[in-house]
Design an enzyme around this catalytic site. Structure first.
Site, PDB file in Angstrom:
ATOM      1  CG  ASP A  30      -1.910 -20.117  20.872  1.00 36.14           C
ATOM      2  OD1 ASP A  30      -1.835 -21.325  21.176  1.00 36.14           O
ATOM      3  OD2 ASP A  30      -1.099 -19.264  21.269  1.00 36.14           O
ATOM      4  N   GLY A  31      -4.490 -21.962  21.712  1.00 38.59           N
ATOM      5  CA  GLY A  31      -5.224 -22.192  22.962  1.00 38.59           C
ATOM      6  C   GLY A  31      -5.967 -23.513  23.026  1.00 38.59           C
ATOM      7  NE  ARG A  34      -2.857 -21.543  26.424  1.00 36.16           N
ATOM      8  CZ  ARG A  34      -2.684 -20.369  25.820  1.00 36.16           C
ATOM      9  NH1 ARG A  34      -2.853 -19.258  26.492  1.00 36.16           N
ATOM     10  NH2 ARG A  34      -2.348 -20.323  24.553  1.00 36.16           N
ATOM     11  CG  HIS A  47      -4.585 -30.239  19.077  1.00 39.08           C
ATOM     12  ND1 HIS A  47      -4.266 -28.910  19.037  1.00 39.08           N
ATOM     13  CD2 HIS A  47      -3.554 -30.836  19.737  1.00 39.08           C
ATOM     14  CE1 HIS A  47      -3.102 -28.697  19.639  1.00 39.08           C
ATOM     15  NE2 HIS A  47      -2.656 -29.852  20.082  1.00 39.08           N
ATOM     16  CB  SER A  75       4.476 -23.480  13.036  1.00 40.70           C
ATOM     17  OG  SER A  75       5.077 -24.046  14.183  1.00 40.70           O
ATOM     18  CG  LEU A 141     -13.418 -18.596   2.326  1.00 40.55           C
ATOM     19  CD1 LEU A 141     -13.063 -17.168   2.720  1.00 40.55           C
ATOM     20  CD2 LEU A 141     -13.969 -19.333   3.531  1.00 40.55           C
TER      21      LEU A 141
HETATM   22  C1  FPP Z   1      -2.129 -24.168  18.983  1.00 37.47           C
HETATM   23  O1  FPP Z   1      -2.713 -24.434  20.232  1.00 37.47           O
HETATM   24  C2  FPP Z   1      -2.722 -25.051  17.997  1.00 37.47           C
HETATM   25  C3  FPP Z   1      -2.027 -25.867  17.162  1.00 37.47           C
HETATM   26  C4  FPP Z   1      -0.570 -25.957  17.132  1.00 37.47           C
HETATM   27  C5  FPP Z   1      -2.733 -26.782  16.247  1.00 37.47           C
HETATM   28  C6  FPP Z   1      -3.870 -26.143  15.550  1.00 37.47           C
HETATM   29  C7  FPP Z   1      -4.604 -27.164  14.784  1.00 37.47           C
HETATM   30  C8  FPP Z   1      -5.935 -27.189  14.624  1.00 37.47           C
HETATM   31  C9  FPP Z   1      -6.851 -26.184  15.191  1.00 37.47           C
HETATM   32  C10 FPP Z   1      -6.575 -28.251  13.803  1.00 37.47           C
HETATM   33  C11 FPP Z   1      -6.042 -28.234  12.416  1.00 37.47           C
HETATM   34  C12 FPP Z   1      -6.924 -28.930  11.520  1.00 37.47           C
HETATM   35  C13 FPP Z   1      -7.073 -28.648  10.211  1.00 37.47           C
HETATM   36  C14 FPP Z   1      -8.082 -29.343   9.453  1.00 37.47           C
HETATM   37  C15 FPP Z   1      -6.287 -27.631   9.513  1.00 37.47           C
HETATM   38  P1  FPP Z   1      -1.809 -25.004  21.403  1.00 37.47           P
HETATM   39  O2  FPP Z   1      -1.778 -26.479  21.313  1.00 37.47           O
HETATM   40  O3  FPP Z   1      -0.444 -24.368  21.357  1.00 37.47           O
HETATM   41  O4  FPP Z   1      -2.584 -24.531  22.669  1.00 37.47           O
HETATM   42  P2  FPP Z   1      -1.951 -24.152  24.072  1.00 37.47           P
HETATM   43  O5  FPP Z   1      -1.088 -22.935  23.845  1.00 37.47           O
HETATM   44  O6  FPP Z   1      -3.149 -23.846  24.911  1.00 37.47           O
HETATM   45  O7  FPP Z   1      -1.178 -25.330  24.568  1.00 37.47           O
END
Ligand code: FPP
Length: 258
Positions: A30-31, A34, A47, A75, A141
């Site tokens: 998460d994050g 931000r 991202h 999700s 892994l």
């Molecule tokens: C949450 O942060 C993050 C997500 C919903 C996306 C996570 C995805 C990745 C890290 C890349 C995935 C890639 C692969 C290869 C699996 P947020 O957007 O909710 O952050 P915020 O709360 O600061 O707005």
């Protein structure tokens, strides 16, 4: 054994060792948004940086001998985000595989997924399917990516299938127990997580592995996912190593589970 010299007793406890490493670590990444906002960048840049950070965390997990690393990438609730953001996130697995697959193969990583895979865009499915195939013989892994995953959705699918199997006499209701239910979940071939990490200061599960984390340890950090580096990961490992897991019993013994 990853111990640094010249540290006092209190500091020494904070160094992770390769003993008592969690076998299965699940991370809520998460994050990203931000992280980007703090730098005056668009959310998508967060991202992208978050995607690149997976490489670092896989390497660290490998170094410590973690067996399974489950990452919450998308999700079932993330579809509520603006279409442009959803489209971008769902292109990242393909990009990740394009950039990092050779290295993952070299590191003996096996790629798996959990979630409603069939409901993902074709381009995401194809790229991930190919990566799964090309790493299926690896026995290092397990990088388990939660893609279009929601725990409640998973349970509804399991309950539907269990009902069908009981109705068609393939399953005897009297035989239904916790292990049988686990066998109907996406995670049926995996151990339950030992440690759940959530970054960015939020302290909730967000529909992640609700059944599977019944006895997991939880670890939270204010660090945003793109900044979650090897040092922060090691701090999580070291804190885990200093916890006493009792599984409802009186000692660190899974057989005493209550
Ligand atoms: C949450 O942060 C993050 C997500 C919903 C996306 C996570 C995805 C990745 C890290 C890349 C995935 C890639 C692969 C290869 C699996 P947020 O957007 O909710 O952050 P915020 O709360 O600061 O707005």
């Amino acid at each position: 054994m990853f111990r640094l010299p010249f540290l006092n007793k209190k500091q020494k406890q904070k160094i992770a060792t390769i003993d008592n490493v969690p076998e299965h670590i699940a991370i809520i990444m998460d994050g990203n948004g931000r992280w980007a906002k703090k730098r005056g960048l668009p959310r998508l840049a967060g991202h992208k940086q978050g995607m690149d950070n997976i490489r670092t965390i896989v390497r660290t997990a490998n170094k410590y001998g973690v067996k399974i690393l489950t990452l919450y990438a998308f999700s079932t609730e993330n579809w509520k985000r603006p279409k442009s953001e959803v489209d971008y996130i769902l292109k990242l697995p393909k990009e990740f595989i394009h950039i990092y697959l050779p290295e993952l193969i070299e590191e003996n990583v096996q790629i798996k997924t959990i979630g409603a895979f069939d409901l993902l865009p074709a381009h995401t499915q194809e790229a991930v399917e190919e990566a799964k195939k090309r790493t299926e013989k690896n026995d290092g892994l397990i990088l388990n990516i939660a893609l279009n995953y929601g725990s409640r959705y998973e349970m509804v699918q399991a309950i539907k299938q269990i009902t069908k199997d009981v109705q068609s006499d393939q399953l005897n209701l009297e035989e239904l127990n916790e292990q049988v239910i686990s066998n109907y979940l996406y995670t049926k071939d995996l151990l339950d997580p030992d440690l759940v990490i959530r970054t960015s200061g939020e302290q909730r599960l967000s529909n992640f592995l609700l059944w599977q984390v019944a006895y997991a340890e939880f670890w939270f950090t204010d660090v945003y996912w793109p900044d979650f580096n090897e040092n922060v990961f090691e701090k999580a490992l070291s804190d885990y190593q200093n916890r006493k897991r009792r599984f409802g019993g009186l000692s660190n013994n899974k057989s005493k589970q209550e």
